[in-house]
Design a protein around this motif. Structure first.
Motif, PDB file in Angstrom:
ATOM      1  N   ARG A  91       0.836  -1.209   0.000  1.00  0.00           N
ATOM      2  CA  ARG A  91       0.000   0.000   0.000  1.00  0.00           C
ATOM      3  C   ARG A  91       0.870   1.259   0.000  1.00  0.00           C
ATOM      4  O   ARG A  91       0.616   2.190  -0.767  1.00  0.00           O
ATOM      5  N   LEU A  94       2.637   1.677  -3.448  1.00  0.00           N
ATOM      6  CA  LEU A  94       1.701   2.090  -4.489  1.00  0.00           C
ATOM      7  C   LEU A  94       1.255   3.534  -4.289  1.00  0.00           C
ATOM      8  O   LEU A  94       1.115   4.286  -5.261  1.00  0.00           O
ATOM      9  N   ASP A  95       1.040   3.919  -3.051  1.00  0.00           N
ATOM     10  CA  ASP A  95       0.661   5.305  -2.760  1.00  0.00           C
ATOM     11  C   ASP A  95       1.776   6.257  -3.193  1.00  0.00           C
ATOM     12  O   ASP A  95       1.509   7.271  -3.853  1.00  0.00           O
ATOM     13  N   ILE A 107      -5.294   2.917  -4.752  1.00  0.00           N
ATOM     14  CA  ILE A 107      -4.161   1.984  -4.714  1.00  0.00           C
ATOM     15  C   ILE A 107      -4.562   0.557  -5.030  1.00  0.00           C
ATOM     16  O   ILE A 107      -3.788  -0.191  -5.636  1.00  0.00           O
TER      17      ILE A 107
END
Length: 164
Positions: A91, A94-95, A107
């Protein structure tokens, strides 16, 4: 590759984009290798030198695919995992990636998009670098199988390529 996109449904445009990507990669193996498949020292990686000509070329190539995914998401969100089902590290990464590119995909949708990209990119690398020659002399049907799987992942209908 943007000039190769034709009007049609989002699924048709995505398939055309992916097929154009493969056509370019197999017709220009030296350029593909330079952008996508040659070793990169850590000091020259996209993380450390995002504005190098090589990394810009790779990003431009990737964004053609990602823009197709964003269009799909905007029109009809596809199945995604719940954010809490993604590893916290995934997470966070991806953020950070979405922020760096200025992209607005959630995400969990970006995770699905990157999973699709990894499959396409991985297969293209193996084809262009002749890593599957020991078993396949024609990768086109394998690539189409991958496209069929990806369209299913994205909740789209697969259409085979037009006869040559």
């Amino acid at each position: 590759m943007k000039h190769l996109l034709r009007p049609g449904s989002p699924a048709e445009r995505l398939l055309a984009t992916c097929r154009a990507m493969r056509a370019w990669a197999t017709a220009h193996p030296a350029e593909f290798r330079w952008i996508f498949a040659s070793p990169i020292p850590a000091t020259a990686s996209a993380r450390n030198r995002p504005d190098s000509p090589r990394n810009q070329a790779a990003r431009d190539f990737e964004l053609v695919f990602l823009q197709q995914i964003e269009e799909l998401w905007a029109g009809a969100p596809f199945p995604v995992p719940a954010p809490e089902d993604l590893d916290p590290s995934v997470r966070e990464q991806l953020d950070a990636y979405a922020i760096a590119l200025g992209r607005a995909l959630p995400i969990e949708a970006l995770h699905v998009a990157m999973s699709c990209w990894i499959r396409l990119y991985g297969l293209l690398c193996m084809e262009v670098l002749n890593q599957l020659d020991f078993v396949y002399s024609d990768i086109a049907p394998i690539y189409e199988e991958t496209l069929r799987d990806i369209t299913a992942t994205l909740g789209l209908d697969y259409s085979p390529p037009a006869p040559a």
